[in-house]
Design an enzyme around this catalytic site. Structure first.
Site, PDB file in Angstrom:
ATOM      1  N   ALA A  90     -38.778 -25.201  38.664  1.00  0.00           N
ATOM      2  CA  ALA A  90     -39.369 -24.250  37.511  1.00  0.00           C
ATOM      3  C   ALA A  90     -39.657 -24.495  37.424  1.00  0.00           C
ATOM      4  O   ALA A  90     -40.725 -24.131  35.345  1.00  0.00           O
ATOM      5  CB  ALA A  90     -38.209 -24.884  36.505  1.00  0.00           C
ATOM      6  N   ARG A 144     -38.037 -20.455  44.721  1.00  0.00           N
ATOM      7  CA  ARG A 144     -39.352 -20.124  44.155  1.00  0.00           C
ATOM      8  C   ARG A 144     -39.534 -18.350  43.769  1.00  0.00           C
ATOM      9  O   ARG A 144     -38.956 -17.141  43.740  1.00  0.00           O
ATOM     10  CB  ARG A 144     -41.009 -19.817  44.749  1.00  0.00           C
ATOM     11  N   GLN A 164     -38.134 -31.803  47.124  1.00  0.00           N
ATOM     12  CA  GLN A 164     -38.573 -31.979  45.618  1.00  0.00           C
ATOM     13  C   GLN A 164     -37.541 -32.859  44.380  1.00  0.00           C
ATOM     14  O   GLN A 164     -38.109 -32.721  43.630  1.00  0.00           O
ATOM     15  CB  GLN A 164     -38.151 -30.279  45.292  1.00  0.00           C
ATOM     16  N   PHE A 201     -40.932 -24.793  47.970  1.00  0.00           N
ATOM     17  CA  PHE A 201     -40.404 -23.174  47.540  1.00  0.00           C
ATOM     18  C   PHE A 201     -39.296 -23.689  47.081  1.00  0.00           C
ATOM     19  O   PHE A 201     -38.178 -22.222  46.669  1.00  0.00           O
ATOM     20  CB  PHE A 201     -40.567 -22.674  49.331  1.00  0.00           C
ATOM     21  N   ARG A 244     -29.857 -16.994  35.935  1.00  0.00           N
ATOM     22  CA  ARG A 244     -31.647 -17.034  35.107  1.00  0.00           C
ATOM     23  C   ARG A 244     -32.081 -15.299  35.527  1.00  0.00           C
ATOM     24  O   ARG A 244     -33.464 -15.092  35.129  1.00  0.00           O
ATOM     25  CB  ARG A 244     -33.023 -17.508  36.646  1.00  0.00           C
ATOM     26  N   GLU A 302     -34.626 -28.403  47.225  1.00  0.00           N
ATOM     27  CA  GLU A 302     -34.474 -29.332  45.931  1.00  0.00           C
ATOM     28  C   GLU A 302     -33.109 -29.936  45.843  1.00  0.00           C
ATOM     29  O   GLU A 302     -32.692 -30.684  45.260  1.00  0.00           O
ATOM     30  CB  GLU A 302     -34.749 -27.820  44.690  1.00  0.00           C
ATOM     31  N   GLU A 353     -44.471 -20.172  39.616  1.00  0.00           N
ATOM     32  CA  GLU A 353     -43.806 -19.340  40.756  1.00  0.00           C
ATOM     33  C   GLU A 353     -43.941 -17.742  39.996  1.00  0.00           C
ATOM     34  O   GLU A 353     -43.406 -16.773  40.658  1.00  0.00           O
ATOM     35  CB  GLU A 353     -42.133 -19.685  39.241  1.00  0.00           C
ATOM     36  N   THR A 392     -33.502 -23.848  32.403  1.00  0.00           N
ATOM     37  CA  THR A 392     -32.330 -23.818  31.516  1.00  0.00           C
ATOM     38  C   THR A 392     -31.537 -24.632  31.190  1.00  0.00           C
ATOM     39  O   THR A 392     -31.004 -24.085  29.725  1.00  0.00           O
ATOM     40  CB  THR A 392     -32.167 -21.729  32.343  1.00  0.00           C
TER      41      THR A 392
END
Length: 777
Positions: free
Chosen positions: A527, A356, A211, A242, A324, A246, A729, A458
């Site tokens: 995100a 996710r 990703q 998902f 988060r 990342e 998400e 964020t």
């Protein structure tokens, strides 16, 4: 760019705000979509397999690889010493080696790599290693880490507004509790895979299922000690991500690249499912301790809570994930006084990572437990307690979040009222209570839960994107951007944006593989911001080309620029109507630049972690769901009889794709909260490491009646692409209503006097134990 109108007035049968098929849907069904393992293999390609440790915490005292090296088909074996830089820490804490050398920090940690003529030869050889250990004490759970005053993997965060201690002390009613929230395996259909192809000098080409192509580029360059411009990463599609792709792909791309450089041959590494589940991170599991102050109406006066997370042996993304979770501890509710803290704990387990929702769903589960606890304490319908605590309308004194952002776009009261009315929630609840009074074995439950989800990274710097658009001489269009396609339909949506800009048919826009060689320094597709960022960047590129074309037409035809109009597949210049390909051909011969690089950065957002204040989110997405369940009180088994969803996606760019995302998110979230149980034994071995032991939802597990609607009246008030809202998400949070419906059915065995306090996942075992506990309470 940010000041331009991006609302895209609807064109009848136009490409935007309309149902459009996913660009690869027919290929997915036919099995003709090419993934990395389907690509033709370069001549001489070799295969890599990882050698894994079998201790949770230990010192390697000896590692005999002679039997591995002499195994049939083995070309070479790599250890930590073969890596110029043995570090793939995405958090830049240098705490995540590519291969461990001496210290083993979780069961299954890779210690060596076998390169073989075939994948089978490499994997079989890896099992011949003889490793001896000196065992060390292992900390495996949140409870153990807290009891041992465990080391934190990163700095904790505190969000504070008002005086929570004073509010709790003076509140008419008060309660404390604890909740455990389980983790989740990504279980993408395509596991981690990378191909590294060495080039001239220091060049390296990587095909990766990731990703975050730019991070793979930077990490491979870091490990090889070359500049980023020497590494080019390609991604056409993933078989699911998902969040698991990342950062977790860094290690495997680095392994392939180092082997490719050493042997000067292409290298492929593809993990087996068991290896993938053992050696890669998952959704963080949390233990939440909470203290609530409230009144007779169920309105919260004060909240204090601690969110302790099992993070694993290294930082990875645990800092922002646990941050988060706190950002979503309010979900849809206003807390007059609040103090919440994160506790990112180091454990001897695989490092947990993005999934996710990125910690947000865990925060929302906590918020919904708060509402449920209060409702049972007061003998009220939980929906009434929820509605009493909703954020207020703009301008009221109930609009400030725990992180001091004002909620300016609250549509929750309307959304929930509409869903409750459409689904006859009140009437059905009364009928279920009556049913439960006379039913000896089967008990039913119903719940309506909301979700408010902040949209943006964020980390403010990540809220940027680039795109590259070429218009060719024949009027065909080439599109490339930094977003990656993992089945969610991002490529299709951004192509719709370009088609709408030029008013051409969608099939005129060619979607090409994401590559760091065309669009640099991109953020992860994560995100929920893939369409927001990349759609706007592509729009910016198209805008530049259109402005040049309009100026060209005005000069050539001697008309004002306002007399140039893009119509479906043609261009009006004054009174002349010119087919789009002919118009572009004339622009080419007039030497008009028909290519542009677009860029976008999300405006107005900022965040100061030190003070715990700012505006980390550009806007909020909203949704709500009603779920009804039936529980067998003799076995704890249950079925979801019905689920209804009303979700806010703004002015949808593609309703068909958005509904698919809502449906998929609901089912994936339902799996996380009900059936997907991760279990480590006392030696730190993950025992649920395959489909035989880890239960994702099947088609038969979906609600018997499943209704999903988009809030068609919603339009994003901010200038997002097409006035749409993110959809990736937020829907995953919707099936909290399933857990709460199960909770109501369980509570019925004790006449709803006590909150069952179900931990997640609410497996039949947990449900049965809760029933037995309430029966004997």
């Amino acid at each position: 760019m940010n000041k331009m109108d991006t609302s895209f007035p609807a064109v009848i049968n136009g490409p935007l705000h309309a149902d459009r098929r996913h660009d690869s849907a027919h290929k997915h069904v036919a099995g003709s979509a090419d993934y990395i393992d389907d690509m033709p293999e370069p001549a001489g390609m070799l295969h890599a397999a990882i050698g894994m440790t079998d201790r949770a915490h230990a010192i390697i005292t000896s590692m005999d690889l002679s039997a591995v090296e002499s195994a049939p088909g083995v070309v070479t074996v790599l250890t930590a010493k073969d890596f110029p830089v043995n570090d793939v820490s995405s958090a830049h804490k240098h705490d995540e080696p590519v291969l461990t050398e001496k210290l083993v920090e979780f069961h299954g940690q890779p210690a060596f790599v076998v390169i073989g003529e075939t994948r089978a030869a490499a994997r079989q050889a890896a099992r011949r290693a003889r490793i001896e250990y000196e065992d060390l004490p292992a900390i495996l759970s949140v409870a153990e880490a807290k009891a041992a005053v465990g080391t934190l993997v990163t700095e904790p965060l505190t969000l504070r507004r008002g005086d929570a201690d004073a509010a709790l002390a003076s509140a008419p009613k008060r309660l404390q509790g604890q909740m455990e929230i389980g983790g989740q395996e990504h279980f993408y259909l395509e596991g981690h895979i990378s191909i590294a192809i060495p080039g001239e000098d220091d060049e390296m080409t990587i095909w990766a299922s990731t990703q975050h192509p730019s991070e793979i580029q930077h990490m491979v360059a870091h490990v090889l000690e070359v500049p980023s411009n020497a590494v080019t990463v390609f991604v056409r599609r993933m078989g699911g991500g998902f969040g698991g792709k990342e950062t977790q792909g860094n290690q495997f791309a680095a392994i392939a690249a180092v082997a490719a450089r050493k042997l000067k041959r292409a290298i492929k590494i593809r993990l087996d499912r068991d290896e993938d589940m053992t050696a890669t991170g998952k959704r963080h599991d949390f233990v939440i301790d909470y203290d609530l102050g409230f009144d007779e109406e169920g309105r919260i006066h004060g909240v204090k809570a601690e969110f302790a997370a099992r993070c694993g042996f290294s930082a990875d993304l645990s800092g922002p994930v646990t941050d988060r979770a706190l950002f979503h501890v309010d979900n849809a509710y206003f807390y007059p006084h609040v103090e919440v803290k994160s506790l990112p704990l180091k454990t001897n387990t695989v490092s947990n990572t993005a999934f996710r929702g990125f910690g947000g769903p865990q925060g929302c589960v906590g918020a919904e437990r708060f509402m449920e606890e209060i409702a049972y304490a007061l003998g009220k319908d939980p929906l009434d307690v929820r509605m009493a605590n909703f954020y207020g309308e703009p301008g009221s004194d109930r609009v400030l979040t725990p992180y001091h952002q004002t909620v300016e776009d609250n549509v929750m009261p309307r959304l929930v009222a509409e869903l409750a009315e459409k689904t006859d929630y009140r009437k059905r609840r009364e009928e279920i209570i009556a049913f439960n009074k006379s039913s000896r074995v089967i008990r039913k439950g119903i719940a309506l839960t909301p979700v408010k989800f902040g949209i943006s990274f964020t980390m403010t710097a990540f809220n940027q994107a680039g795109a590259l658009v070429h218009v060719y001489q024949d009027g065909s269009i080439h599109l490339n951007h930094g977003g990656t396609e993992m089945g969610q339909g991002l490529y299709t949506k951004v192509a719709q944006v370009i088609a709408d800009c030029f008013q051409v048919d969608l099939d005129r826009v060619k979607i090409t593989a994401t590559t760091t060689g065309k669009v640099p320094n991109t953020s992860a597709t994560a995100a929920s911001s893939g369409t927001d960022l990349n759609g706007m960047a592509a729009y910016d590129a198209a805008r530049q080309i259109k402005e040049r074309l309009v100026a060209f037409a005005a000069e050539k035809w001697k008309v004002s620029e306002s007399d140039v109009e893009f119509l479906p597949n043609r261009v009006r210049v004054g009174t002349d109507i010119i087919p789009f390909p002919d118009f572009i051909n004339q622009a080419y011969f007039a030497r008009i630049q028909l290519s542009a690089a677009g860029f976008y950065k999300t405006p107005e957002i900022h965040w100061n972690r030190a003070t715990g204040q700012g505006r980390p989110f550009y806007y909020f997405s909203y949704g709500a769901s009603v779920s009804e369940v039936s529980v067998d009180t003799l076995t704890g088994e249950y079925i979801v009889n019905r689920a209804d969803v009303l979700h806010d996606v703004g002015h949808s760019l593609n309703p068909a794709l958005d509904k698919g995302q809502v449906e998929g998110g609901f089912i994936q979230g339902m799996g996380w909260l009900t059936t997907e149980e991760l279990w480590w034994d006392g030696k730190g071995r993950l025992r649920t490491h395959a489909p035989s032991t880890y239960k994702i939802p099947l088609a038969s597990d979906k609600p018997e009646i499943f209704n999903v609607e988009l809030a068609e009246w919603s339009v994003n008030k901010l200038p997002t692409i097409g006035r749409s809202k993110a959809v990736g998400e937020p829907p995953l949070v919707l099936p909290i209503s399933v857990v709460e419906a199960i909770s109501m059915a369980v509570a019925s065995v004790a006449d709803y006097r006590e909150c069952p306090r179900l931990d997640t996942p609410t497996t039949p075992e947990r449900v049965l134990m809760a029933i037995e506990r309430l029966k004997t309470a």
